[in-house]
Design a protein around this motif. Structure first.
Motif, mmCIF file in Angstrom:
data_model
loop_
_atom_site.group_PDB
_atom_site.id
_atom_site.type_symbol
_atom_site.label_atom_id
_atom_site.label_comp_id
_atom_site.label_asym_id
_atom_site.label_seq_id
_atom_site.Cartn_x
_atom_site.Cartn_y
_atom_site.Cartn_z
ATOM 1 N N THR A 46 45.933 33.480 47.206
ATOM 2 C CA THR A 46 46.163 34.368 46.072
ATOM 3 C C THR A 46 45.089 35.448 46.020
ATOM 4 O OG1 THR A 46 47.156 32.546 44.839
ATOM 5 C CG2 THR A 46 46.457 34.462 43.569
ATOM 6 N N LYS A 47 43.831 35.042 46.200
ATOM 7 C CA LYS A 47 42.741 36.020 46.174
ATOM 8 C C LYS A 47 42.907 37.032 47.301
ATOM 9 C CE LYS A 47 37.793 36.685 46.141
ATOM 10 N NZ LYS A 47 36.474 36.118 46.198
ATOM 11 N N LYS A 48 43.312 36.556 48.478
ATOM 12 C CA LYS A 48 43.509 37.439 49.627
ATOM 13 C C LYS A 48 44.633 38.444 49.348
ATOM 14 C CE LYS A 48 42.583 35.572 53.741
ATOM 15 N NZ LYS A 48 42.785 34.850 55.010
ATOM 16 N N LYS A 49 45.719 37.978 48.733
ATOM 17 C CA LYS A 49 46.830 38.874 48.407
ATOM 18 C C LYS A 49 46.416 39.922 47.379
ATOM 19 C CE LYS A 49 50.507 35.573 49.372
ATOM 20 N NZ LYS A 49 51.545 34.702 48.787
ATOM 21 N N LEU A 50 45.640 39.507 46.373
ATOM 22 C CA LEU A 50 45.153 40.465 45.378
ATOM 23 C C LEU A 50 44.241 41.500 46.034
ATOM 24 C CD1 LEU A 50 44.375 38.064 42.407
ATOM 25 C CD2 LEU A 50 45.995 39.967 42.361
ATOM 26 N N ALA A 51 43.361 41.039 46.909
ATOM 27 C CA ALA A 51 42.412 41.932 47.565
ATOM 28 C C ALA A 51 43.114 42.937 48.466
ATOM 29 C CB ALA A 51 41.400 41.116 48.372
ATOM 30 N N LYS A 52 44.172 42.509 49.146
ATOM 31 C CA LYS A 52 44.877 43.395 50.078
ATOM 32 C C LYS A 52 45.972 44.211 49.406
ATOM 33 C CE LYS A 52 43.895 40.842 54.240
ATOM 34 N NZ LYS A 52 44.409 40.311 55.490
ATOM 35 N N HIS B 194 48.259 38.558 36.622
ATOM 36 C CA HIS B 194 46.972 38.855 37.264
ATOM 37 C C HIS B 194 46.399 40.150 36.709
ATOM 38 C CE1 HIS B 194 49.006 36.232 40.223
ATOM 39 N NE2 HIS B 194 47.816 35.691 40.262
ATOM 40 N N VAL B 195 45.172 40.072 36.202
ATOM 41 C CA VAL B 195 44.500 41.248 35.661
ATOM 42 C C VAL B 195 43.100 41.349 36.276
ATOM 43 C CG1 VAL B 195 45.799 41.218 33.498
ATOM 44 C CG2 VAL B 195 43.611 40.027 33.626
ATOM 45 N N LEU B 196 42.508 42.531 36.167
ATOM 46 C CA LEU B 196 41.165 42.778 36.686
ATOM 47 C C LEU B 196 40.268 43.132 35.507
ATOM 48 C CD1 LEU B 196 39.434 43.168 39.316
ATOM 49 C CD2 LEU B 196 39.971 45.597 39.110
ATOM 50 N N VAL B 197 39.146 42.419 35.378
ATOM 51 C CA VAL B 197 38.168 42.698 34.330
ATOM 52 C C VAL B 197 36.908 43.193 35.023
ATOM 53 C CG1 VAL B 197 36.780 41.728 32.463
ATOM 54 C CG2 VAL B 197 39.135 40.947 32.797
ATOM 55 N N ILE B 198 36.527 44.434 34.737
ATOM 56 C CA ILE B 198 35.356 45.040 35.365
ATOM 57 C C ILE B 198 34.184 44.917 34.403
ATOM 58 C CG2 ILE B 198 34.400 47.155 36.353
ATOM 59 C CD1 ILE B 198 37.405 48.008 36.784
ATOM 60 N N THR B 199 33.176 44.159 34.807
ATOM 61 C CA THR B 199 31.993 43.946 33.972
ATOM 62 C C THR B 199 30.859 44.870 34.375
ATOM 63 O OG1 THR B 199 31.095 42.263 35.441
ATOM 64 C CG2 THR B 199 32.534 41.510 33.669
ATOM 65 N N GLY B 200 30.843 45.308 35.598
ATOM 66 C CA GLY B 200 29.714 46.057 36.140
ATOM 67 C C GLY B 200 28.679 45.076 36.666
ATOM 68 N N LYS B 201 27.845 45.532 37.560
ATOM 69 C CA LYS B 201 26.834 44.653 38.150
ATOM 70 C C LYS B 201 25.555 44.632 37.335
ATOM 71 C CE LYS B 201 28.709 45.202 42.737
ATOM 72 N NZ LYS B 201 28.509 45.652 44.098
ATOM 73 N N GLY B 202 25.347 45.644 36.517
ATOM 74 C CA GLY B 202 24.187 45.665 35.647
ATOM 75 C C GLY B 202 22.875 45.614 36.376
ATOM 76 N N SER B 203 22.708 46.419 37.398
ATOM 77 C CA SER B 203 21.509 46.347 38.224
ATOM 78 C C SER B 203 20.389 47.250 37.726
ATOM 79 C CB SER B 203 21.855 46.690 39.673
ATOM 80 O OG SER B 203 22.411 47.978 39.733
ATOM 81 N N SER B 204 20.458 47.690 36.475
ATOM 82 C CA SER B 204 19.378 48.529 35.970
ATOM 83 C C SER B 204 18.110 47.707 35.816
ATOM 84 C CB SER B 204 19.770 49.143 34.627
ATOM 85 O OG SER B 204 19.929 48.144 33.668
ATOM 86 N N ALA C 91 33.241 42.616 39.092
ATOM 87 C CA ALA C 91 34.602 42.548 38.560
ATOM 88 C C ALA C 91 35.183 41.160 38.821
ATOM 89 C CB ALA C 91 35.488 43.608 39.208
ATOM 90 N N LEU C 92 36.145 40.785 38.013
ATOM 91 C CA LEU C 92 36.777 39.468 38.128
ATOM 92 C C LEU C 92 38.292 39.611 38.208
ATOM 93 C CD1 LEU C 92 34.740 37.764 35.305
ATOM 94 C CD2 LEU C 92 34.772 36.956 37.647
ATOM 95 N N TYR C 93 38.889 38.892 39.158
ATOM 96 C CA TYR C 93 40.337 38.710 39.132
ATOM 97 C C TYR C 93 40.587 37.579 38.148
ATOM 98 C CZ TYR C 93 40.551 41.057 43.739
ATOM 99 O OH TYR C 93 40.455 41.951 44.772
ATOM 100 N N VAL C 94 41.509 37.783 37.228
ATOM 101 C CA VAL C 94 41.819 36.756 36.233
ATOM 102 C C VAL C 94 43.307 36.445 36.314
ATOM 103 C CG1 VAL C 94 41.796 36.150 33.784
ATOM 104 C CG2 VAL C 94 40.000 37.612 34.714
ATOM 105 N N ARG C 95 43.617 35.163 36.504
ATOM 106 C CA ARG C 95 45.018 34.724 36.456
ATOM 107 C C ARG C 95 45.251 34.167 35.062
ATOM 108 N NH1 ARG C 95 46.841 30.289 40.315
ATOM 109 N NH2 ARG C 95 47.301 31.964 41.749
ATOM 110 N N LEU C 96 46.227 34.727 34.388
ATOM 111 C CA LEU C 96 46.550 34.278 33.039
ATOM 112 C C LEU C 96 47.486 33.085 33.088
ATOM 113 C CD1 LEU C 96 47.076 37.780 31.421
ATOM 114 C CD2 LEU C 96 45.030 36.367 31.395
ATOM 115 N N ALA C 97 47.389 32.231 32.078
ATOM 116 C CA ALA C 97 48.272 31.078 31.980
ATOM 117 C C ALA C 97 49.693 31.555 31.737
ATOM 118 C CB ALA C 97 47.818 30.180 30.835
ATOM 119 N N ARG C 98 50.625 30.758 32.166
ATOM 120 C CA ARG C 98 52.039 31.103 31.937
ATOM 121 C C ARG C 98 52.328 30.997 30.446
ATOM 122 N NH1 ARG C 98 54.735 31.561 36.689
ATOM 123 N NH2 ARG C 98 53.850 30.477 38.464
#
Length: 187
Positions: A82-88, A125-135, A174-181
């Motif tokens: 699943t992760k591979k399919k989302l990434a590609k 499937h949703v994407l949540v972008i948090t940022g890396k926060g490397s300041s 960022a996080l791939y998030v799979r939501l519950a059905r």
């Protein structure tokens, strides 16, 4: 609240906001700290006394373990295919949320609303972008906080699993998030 009625999703969100805004009375703070220490001690004691699993598990028990329900508040990582399919791009990311530059309180409320609405719409499937926060060389506050929020009660029934995203989708920021059905939600 055992035996009482179950809260609907909107009431859960409201209760989460109320619970987040509460503070212990100063005179009761020492009682609260003592209670938390007792709970931690009991958990450590229970963990020590739990029977350890044998090294080799018979096939029948292994199958039962795979079909057993996961404990509340724990999310399995996404499966590798699943992760591979989302990434590609073979599996669509149906919605995105960017939390860059937000304070934790704002980000929490926005994320909860986003996840709740996406779940209501039946997105998977949703994407949540948090940022890396490397300041200043530190790891970002949202990058650390979002996975912890996912294990809280207000998110737990909405999310099936999550995993850090592929590099071109944000990588460790960022996080791939799979939501519950939607049909199998148990409040």
């Amino acid at each position: 609240m055992s035996g009482g009625r179950k809260l609907n999703p909107e009431e859960r969100i409201l209760w989460g906001k109320v619970a987040k805004s509460t503070r212990a009375f100063p005179e009761r703070r020492s009682d609260l700290i003592a209670f938390e220490a007792e709970v931690v001690a009991r958990a450590a004691e229970a963990e020590k006394s739990a029977p350890s699993l044998p090294r080799e598990v018979p096939e029948k028990q292994a199958e039962q373990g795979r079909t057993a329900k996961k404990p509340a508040g724990y999310h399995h990582p996404l499966e590798k295919p699943t992760k591979k399919k989302l990434a590609k791009g073979r599996l669509a990311i149906e919605a995105r949320l960017d939390l860059h530059g937000l304070f934790q309180g704002e980000a929490h409320d926005l994320l909860l609303d986003f996840i709740y609405r996406a779940h209501e719409r039946g997105l998977r499937h949703v994407l949540v972008i948090t940022g890396k926060g490397s300041s200043m060389g530190s790891e970002g506050a949202l990058r650390r906080a979002v996975p912890l929020w996912f294990s809280k009660a207000e998110f737990r029934f909405l999310i099936s699993s999550y995993e850090w995203a592929a590099q071109h989708h944000g990588g460790d920021g960022a996080l791939y998030v799979r939501l519950a059905r939607t049909g199998r939600v148990e409040p």
